[in-house]
Scaffold this motif. Sequence first.
Motif, PDB file in Angstrom:
ATOM      1  N   ILE A 161       0.732  -0.890   0.044  1.00 51.16           N
ATOM      2  CA  ILE A 161      -0.069  -0.061   0.011  1.00 51.16           C
ATOM      3  C   ILE A 161       0.852   1.080  -0.042  1.00 51.16           C
ATOM      4  N   ILE A 162       1.956   1.286   0.823  1.00 50.03           N
ATOM      5  CA  ILE A 162       2.885   2.276   1.054  1.00 50.03           C
ATOM      6  C   ILE A 162       3.467   2.594  -0.212  1.00 50.03           C
ATOM      7  N   VAL A 163       3.859   1.507  -0.979  1.00 47.96           N
ATOM      8  CA  VAL A 163       4.470   1.867  -2.487  1.00 47.96           C
ATOM      9  C   VAL A 163       3.912   2.219  -3.304  1.00 47.96           C
ATOM     10  N   ALA A 164       2.401   1.579  -3.644  1.00 45.70           N
ATOM     11  CA  ALA A 164       1.318   2.030  -4.460  1.00 45.70           C
ATOM     12  C   ALA A 164       1.119   3.737  -4.333  1.00 45.70           C
ATOM     13  N   ILE A 165       0.986   3.921  -3.198  1.00 42.21           N
ATOM     14  CA  ILE A 165       0.765   5.342  -2.809  1.00 42.21           C
ATOM     15  C   ILE A 165       1.757   6.254  -3.089  1.00 42.21           C
ATOM     16  N   MET A 166       3.249   5.964  -2.712  1.00 44.44           N
ATOM     17  CA  MET A 166       4.397   6.822  -2.993  1.00 44.44           C
ATOM     18  C   MET A 166       4.714   6.947  -4.466  1.00 44.44           C
ATOM     19  N   ALA A 167       4.344   5.863  -5.297  1.00 39.33           N
ATOM     20  CA  ALA A 167       4.380   5.726  -6.614  1.00 39.33           C
ATOM     21  C   ALA A 167       3.664   6.704  -7.458  1.00 39.33           C
ATOM     22  N   THR A 168       2.441   7.031  -7.024  1.00 45.36           N
ATOM     23  CA  THR A 168       1.520   7.919  -7.463  1.00 45.36           C
ATOM     24  C   THR A 168       2.251   9.570  -7.346  1.00 45.36           C
ATOM     25  N   PHE A 169       2.994   9.392  -6.445  1.00 43.47           N
ATOM     26  CA  PHE A 169       3.426  11.122  -5.892  1.00 43.47           C
ATOM     27  C   PHE A 169       4.823  11.312  -6.727  1.00 43.47           C
ATOM     28  N   ILE A 170       5.712  10.011  -6.454  1.00 42.93           N
ATOM     29  CA  ILE A 170       6.987  10.208  -6.901  1.00 42.93           C
ATOM     30  C   ILE A 170       7.431   9.674  -8.541  1.00 42.93           C
ATOM     31  N   LEU A 171       6.607   8.811  -8.945  1.00 36.82           N
ATOM     32  CA  LEU A 171       6.646   8.117 -10.311  1.00 36.82           C
ATOM     33  C   LEU A 171       5.502   8.797 -11.223  1.00 36.82           C
ATOM     34  N   GLU A 173       2.435   7.365 -11.373  1.00 34.69           N
ATOM     35  CA  GLU A 173       1.742   6.291 -11.820  1.00 34.69           C
ATOM     36  C   GLU A 173       0.296   6.551 -11.346  1.00 34.69           C
ATOM     37  N   GLN A 174      -0.338   5.593 -12.430  1.00 38.44           N
ATOM     38  CA  GLN A 174      -1.972   5.903 -12.130  1.00 38.44           C
ATOM     39  C   GLN A 174      -2.212   4.765 -11.034  1.00 38.44           C
ATOM     40  N   MET A 175      -3.320   4.978 -10.553  1.00 37.43           N
ATOM     41  CA  MET A 175      -4.067   4.046  -9.539  1.00 37.43           C
ATOM     42  C   MET A 175      -5.223   3.485 -10.033  1.00 37.43           C
ATOM     43  N   ASP A 176      -5.371   2.213  -9.855  1.00 34.63           N
ATOM     44  CA  ASP A 176      -6.620   1.507 -10.478  1.00 34.63           C
ATOM     45  C   ASP A 176      -7.270   1.083  -9.315  1.00 34.63           C
ATOM     46  N   LEU A 177      -8.646   0.437  -9.795  1.00 36.87           N
ATOM     47  CA  LEU A 177      -9.348   0.004  -8.768  1.00 36.87           C
ATOM     48  C   LEU A 177      -9.101  -1.136  -7.945  1.00 36.87           C
ATOM     49  N   GLY A 178      -8.318  -1.993  -8.652  1.00 38.15           N
ATOM     50  CA  GLY A 178      -7.688  -3.260  -7.925  1.00 38.15           C
ATOM     51  C   GLY A 178      -6.872  -2.917  -6.804  1.00 38.15           C
ATOM     52  N   ARG A 179      -6.077  -1.890  -7.040  1.00 39.56           N
ATOM     53  CA  ARG A 179      -4.968  -1.598  -5.787  1.00 39.56           C
ATOM     54  C   ARG A 179      -5.937  -1.088  -4.559  1.00 39.56           C
ATOM     55  N   VAL A 180      -6.917  -0.249  -4.956  1.00 39.34           N
ATOM     56  CA  VAL A 180      -7.475   0.398  -3.796  1.00 39.34           C
ATOM     57  C   VAL A 180      -8.281  -0.822  -2.996  1.00 39.34           C
ATOM     58  N   LEU A 181      -8.961  -1.532  -3.740  1.00 42.68           N
ATOM     59  CA  LEU A 181      -9.779  -2.712  -3.069  1.00 42.68           C
ATOM     60  C   LEU A 181      -8.805  -3.618  -2.504  1.00 42.68           C
ATOM     61  N   GLY A 182      -7.735  -3.987  -3.042  1.00 44.43           N
ATOM     62  CA  GLY A 182      -6.726  -4.718  -2.286  1.00 44.43           C
ATOM     63  C   GLY A 182      -6.160  -4.034  -1.144  1.00 44.43           C
ATOM     64  N   ALA A 183      -6.015  -2.981  -1.051  1.00 43.38           N
ATOM     65  CA  ALA A 183      -5.506  -1.939   0.083  1.00 43.38           C
ATOM     66  C   ALA A 183      -6.662  -2.005   1.118  1.00 43.38           C
ATOM     67  N   ILE A 184      -7.842  -1.878   1.013  1.00 38.17           N
ATOM     68  CA  ILE A 184      -8.952  -1.887   1.839  1.00 38.17           C
ATOM     69  C   ILE A 184      -8.928  -3.512   2.553  1.00 38.17           C
ATOM     70  N   VAL A 185      -8.979  -4.472   1.856  1.00 37.63           N
ATOM     71  CA  VAL A 185      -8.883  -5.811   2.027  1.00 37.63           C
ATOM     72  C   VAL A 185      -7.749  -6.012   3.299  1.00 37.63           C
ATOM     73  N   ILE A 186      -6.616  -5.567   2.724  1.00 35.10           N
ATOM     74  CA  ILE A 186      -5.277  -5.547   3.565  1.00 35.10           C
ATOM     75  C   ILE A 186      -5.551  -4.843   4.935  1.00 35.10           C
ATOM     76  N   VAL A 187      -6.140  -3.716   5.046  1.00 34.43           N
ATOM     77  CA  VAL A 187      -6.194  -2.918   6.071  1.00 34.43           C
ATOM     78  C   VAL A 187      -7.308  -3.827   7.043  1.00 34.43           C
ATOM     79  N   VAL A 188      -8.168  -4.539   6.636  1.00 35.66           N
ATOM     80  CA  VAL A 188      -8.991  -5.288   7.339  1.00 35.66           C
ATOM     81  C   VAL A 188      -8.450  -6.530   7.976  1.00 35.66           C
ATOM     82  N   GLY A 189      -7.775  -7.208   7.204  1.00 36.56           N
ATOM     83  CA  GLY A 189      -7.059  -8.156   7.704  1.00 36.56           C
ATOM     84  C   GLY A 189      -6.088  -7.817   8.762  1.00 36.56           C
ATOM     85  N   LEU A 190      -5.121  -6.685   8.560  1.00 36.04           N
ATOM     86  CA  LEU A 190      -4.441  -6.276   9.673  1.00 36.04           C
ATOM     87  C   LEU A 190      -5.138  -5.949  11.105  1.00 36.04           C
ATOM     88  N   TYR A 191      -6.280  -5.347  10.958  1.00 38.05           N
ATOM     89  CA  TYR A 191      -7.110  -5.000  12.078  1.00 38.05           C
ATOM     90  C   TYR A 191      -7.350  -6.563  12.739  1.00 38.05           C
TER      91      TYR A 191
END
Length: 242
Positions: A161-171, A173-191
């Motif tokens: 998640i950190i790499v995907a967010i930083m890539a949009t600012f530094i490089l 790069e475009q953000m797609d819906l799959g990355r957003v959904l995966g990030a949400i699922v990862i946060v739920v699993g971490l909780y």
Amino acid sequence: MKESRSQGKIVGTVVTVGGAMIMTLIKGPTIALPWTKPSEISNHHSTSNPQTPINGALMIAAGCFCWAIFVVLQAITLKSYPAELSLAALICMMGAPQGTVLTLLVEKGNTAIWSIHWDTKLLAAAYSGIICSGASYYVSGLVLKEKGPVFFTAFNPLCMIIVAIMATFILAEQMDLGRVLGAIVIVVGLYLVIWGKANDQTLSGSGRDLQGAPVDHSQTTTTKDSGPPLTKDDNHLAVSSA
């Protein structure tokens, strides 16, 4: 397995891995962000060896397995050698000759890779050695000593998640819906994992409370040496003698 805290950690781990797979495999529509740019990668047929994806998947699986063993061994070592900074230095000292030997075997007679220039390659190598290895091993040792390997490894998918967010600012790069959904699922699993670990710490703390306070043997020894307690008659006799 019947405890809810253990079930939460297991389910949280599975959900976290699933979220990482969603970020990797599912693309979906592109989410337009003001600071990103359209992809300029052209679609062309790859001429690489078809065995390359299989070899890559095997190498990634071997890397994950070795990393898991490394984390567990680091946690075990810190119990008998609780010096995080020294342990990080020893790990780097052991990794340097191993990496040198591996580079010599893979690159063979290519001496150009050993040349040092003031460019981004030198910056990347310095950042990888100082931050990703030295500082990272030290911080991971602190976390492993306090929280254990389960809590530490649960945050590994968060790096995606950190790499995907930083890539949009530094490089840009475009953000797609799959990355957003995966990030949400990862946060739920971490909780879920953190919730299970918090219940583990609460249970261990209550277990220590039930054991009771330690017995002070010094008072018992003093009483035993000084003889039986004085009665009223003994006190009266002592005053009369005085």
